[in-house]
Design a protein around this motif. Structure first.
Motif, PDB file in Angstrom:
ATOM      1  N   ARG A  77      70.595  66.552  41.637  1.00 43.40           N
ATOM      2  CA  ARG A  77      70.700  67.169  42.960  1.00 43.40           C
ATOM      3  C   ARG A  77      69.700  66.553  43.932  1.00 43.40           C
ATOM      4  O   ARG A  77      69.925  66.555  45.138  1.00 43.40           O
ATOM      5  CB  ARG A  77      70.435  68.671  42.878  1.00 43.40           C
ATOM      6  CG  ARG A  77      71.414  69.413  42.048  1.00 43.40           C
ATOM      7  CD  ARG A  77      72.671  69.670  42.822  1.00 43.40           C
ATOM      8  NE  ARG A  77      73.523  70.546  42.040  1.00 43.40           N
ATOM      9  CZ  ARG A  77      74.415  71.328  42.559  1.00 43.40           C
ATOM     10  NH1 ARG A  77      74.598  71.354  43.845  1.00 43.40           N
ATOM     11  NH2 ARG A  77      75.146  72.078  41.789  1.00 43.40           N
ATOM     12  N   PHE A  78      68.579  66.090  43.406  1.00 41.83           N
ATOM     13  CA  PHE A  78      67.514  65.529  44.241  1.00 41.83           C
ATOM     14  C   PHE A  78      67.261  64.100  43.796  1.00 41.83           C
ATOM     15  O   PHE A  78      66.889  63.857  42.661  1.00 41.83           O
ATOM     16  CB  PHE A  78      66.244  66.374  44.110  1.00 41.83           C
ATOM     17  CG  PHE A  78      66.489  67.830  44.381  1.00 41.83           C
ATOM     18  CD1 PHE A  78      66.602  68.291  45.687  1.00 41.83           C
ATOM     19  CD2 PHE A  78      66.634  68.729  43.340  1.00 41.83           C
ATOM     20  CE1 PHE A  78      66.850  69.635  45.932  1.00 41.83           C
ATOM     21  CE2 PHE A  78      66.886  70.070  43.579  1.00 41.83           C
ATOM     22  CZ  PHE A  78      66.996  70.524  44.881  1.00 41.83           C
ATOM     23  N   LYS A  79      67.497  63.157  44.683  1.00 39.87           N
ATOM     24  CA  LYS A  79      67.380  61.742  44.336  1.00 39.87           C
ATOM     25  C   LYS A  79      66.002  61.175  44.663  1.00 39.87           C
ATOM     26  O   LYS A  79      65.590  60.172  44.122  1.00 39.87           O
ATOM     27  CB  LYS A  79      68.437  60.914  45.085  1.00 39.87           C
ATOM     28  CG  LYS A  79      69.846  61.444  44.979  1.00 39.87           C
ATOM     29  CD  LYS A  79      70.474  61.157  43.657  1.00 39.87           C
ATOM     30  CE  LYS A  79      71.937  61.590  43.707  1.00 39.87           C
ATOM     31  NZ  LYS A  79      72.574  61.625  42.469  1.00 39.87           N
ATOM     32  N   ASP A  80      65.291  61.837  45.548  1.00 34.78           N
ATOM     33  CA  ASP A  80      63.983  61.373  45.991  1.00 34.78           C
ATOM     34  C   ASP A  80      62.894  61.926  45.073  1.00 34.78           C
ATOM     35  O   ASP A  80      62.887  63.123  44.758  1.00 34.78           O
ATOM     36  CB  ASP A  80      63.752  61.835  47.434  1.00 34.78           C
ATOM     37  CG  ASP A  80      62.396  61.458  47.955  1.00 34.78           C
ATOM     38  OD1 ASP A  80      62.088  60.251  47.972  1.00 34.78           O
ATOM     39  OD2 ASP A  80      61.638  62.374  48.331  1.00 34.78           O
ATOM     40  N   GLY A  81      61.970  61.062  44.656  1.00 37.35           N
ATOM     41  CA  GLY A  81      60.911  61.475  43.747  1.00 37.35           C
ATOM     42  C   GLY A  81      60.023  62.575  44.307  1.00 37.35           C
ATOM     43  O   GLY A  81      59.625  63.499  43.587  1.00 37.35           O
TER      44      GLY A  81
END
Length: 148
Positions: A77-81
């Motif tokens: 759901r979240f691609k950014d670290g």
């Protein structure tokens, strides 16, 4: 007269009595740290970067690794670290309220919109956390989802 031989494989016996229903029964895995799909995605990215720096591609050549990488890339759901880390910190507050590691990871992976939906998807939350507290956490996660 005997019939034709069975073509189906014999179903293996379950490894234990693990189940994730209203009563969470995970056997030996009860207190094991659990990753959300987004956290797993970040971990695999990190492993790839480390392997590239060392000039190694051994990890990326495994079929299991490639399929896992494809799966988590698709369903994270979240691609950014940074966003993944923020969601991790938000959901870790649930541990203080009696929510388990598995349930925390499920909430971070599924991103339900309401406390009712969360308790439907993760039934073991029913008696562990009140709706208002859970909804506040879900709202914080939802804000991050909008920008990820």
């Amino acid at each position: 007269m005997a019939g034709p031989p069975s073509l189906s494989r014999h179903r293996p016996l379950p490894s234990g009595n693990e189940e994730a229903t209203t009563t969470l029964t995970l056997g030996d895995m009860t207190d094991v740290p659990t990753l959300s799909v987004s956290e797993c995605n970040e971990l695999l990215h990190s492993l790839e970067k480390q392997a590239e720096k060392q000039g190694s591609r051994a990890t990326a050549s495994s079929d299991v690794y490639l399929k896992t990488r494809e799966y988590v890339g698709m369903f994270a759901r979240f691609k950014d670290g940074k966003t993944t880390t923020q969601v991790d910190h938000i959901t870790l507050t649930l541990l203080e309220k009696g929510v388990g590691m598995f349930e925390r990871a499920q909430l971070a992976s599924l991103c339900p919109d309401t406390a009712e939906e969360a308790k439907t998807l993760v039934p073991s939350l029913e008696d562990k956390i009140d709706d208002e507290t859970l909804q506040a956490v879900l709202d914080e996660i939802s804000k991050l989802r909008d920008f990820s």
